[in-house]
Design a protein around this motif. Structure first.
Motif, PDB file in Angstrom:
ATOM      1  N   ILE A  73       2.489   1.539  -3.514  1.00  0.00           N
ATOM      2  CA  ILE A  73       1.397   2.261  -4.379  1.00  0.00           C
ATOM      3  C   ILE A  73       1.166   3.581  -4.098  1.00  0.00           C
ATOM      4  O   ILE A  73       1.052   4.368  -5.183  1.00  0.00           O
ATOM      5  N   ALA A  74       0.961   4.062  -3.139  1.00  0.00           N
ATOM      6  CA  ALA A  74       0.788   5.440  -2.742  1.00  0.00           C
ATOM      7  C   ALA A  74       1.823   6.346  -3.078  1.00  0.00           C
ATOM      8  O   ALA A  74       1.604   7.535  -3.620  1.00  0.00           O
ATOM      9  N   ILE A  75       3.100   5.786  -2.892  1.00  0.00           N
ATOM     10  CA  ILE A  75       4.158   6.745  -3.334  1.00  0.00           C
ATOM     11  C   ILE A  75       3.971   6.932  -4.860  1.00  0.00           C
ATOM     12  O   ILE A  75       4.242   7.844  -5.466  1.00  0.00           O
ATOM     13  N   VAL A 115       0.863  -1.215   0.119  1.00  0.00           N
ATOM     14  CA  VAL A 115      -0.026  -0.120   0.018  1.00  0.00           C
ATOM     15  C   VAL A 115       0.728   1.302  -0.160  1.00  0.00           C
ATOM     16  O   VAL A 115       0.539   2.225  -0.653  1.00  0.00           O
ATOM     17  N   ILE A 116       1.969   1.275   0.848  1.00  0.00           N
ATOM     18  CA  ILE A 116       2.749   2.549   0.813  1.00  0.00           C
ATOM     19  C   ILE A 116       3.605   2.644  -0.358  1.00  0.00           C
ATOM     20  O   ILE A 116       3.563   3.868  -1.114  1.00  0.00           O
ATOM     21  N   ILE A 175       1.511   6.878  -6.840  1.00  0.00           N
ATOM     22  CA  ILE A 175       0.430   7.723  -7.046  1.00  0.00           C
ATOM     23  C   ILE A 175       0.758   8.936  -6.862  1.00  0.00           C
ATOM     24  O   ILE A 175       0.402   9.982  -7.516  1.00  0.00           O
ATOM     25  N   ILE A 176       1.113   9.194  -5.787  1.00  0.00           N
ATOM     26  CA  ILE A 176       1.825  10.697  -5.300  1.00  0.00           C
ATOM     27  C   ILE A 176       2.813  11.130  -6.571  1.00  0.00           C
ATOM     28  O   ILE A 176       2.627  12.299  -6.913  1.00  0.00           O
TER      29      ILE A 176
END
Length: 98
Positions: free
Chosen positions: A76-78, A73-74, A80-81
C-alpha cells in the motif's frame, strides 16, 4: 461380426470368465505386495504434548499474520508513493514547461 474386431460387449462377456468373481482383502494385500501392516497407534497424546503443539501452531500463525500485514503495508505504501509522484509530476510539469 466376430474375430479381432468383435463388439465390445462380446469381448467383455468373454473376459468375464477369466476374472475373479469376488476379491477378498487377502487378495488385494497380495496384489499390492503388502503382507501385514501394523495399524495400531502406539503414541498416545498427553495433555502436555497437545499444549506444546497448540503453542507451536499459535506462534507460527502469529508470525505468518505479521508477515502478511507487513507485506500489505509495504504494498500500500508503494502504491501511495507512486500515486503521489504521478500527481506531483503532472502538476509541476504543467507549470514549469508551459
Amino acid at each position: 461380426m466376430g474375430g479381432y474386431y468383435g463388439s465390445p460387449a462380446s469381448v467383455m462377456k468373454n473376459n468375464k470368465a477369466q476374472r475373479v468373481k469376488k476379491r477378498t482383502l487377502k487378495d488385494w494385500k497380495d496384489f499390492v505386495g503388502v503382507k501385514e501392516i501394523q495399524t495400531e497407534d502406539h503414541i498416545r497424546a498427553t495433555p502436555e504434548m497437545l499444549a506444546e503443539i497448540r503453542e507451536k501452531l499459535q506462534t507460527e500463525n502469529k508470525l505468518q499474520l505479521r508477515k502478511k500485514i507487513i507485506k500489505t503495508v509495504i504494498f500500500i505504501a508503494i502504491i501511495i508513493i507512486i500515486i503521489v509522484f504521478t500527481v506531483l509530476n503532472r502538476y509541476f510539469s504543467k507549470n514549469i514547461l508551459y
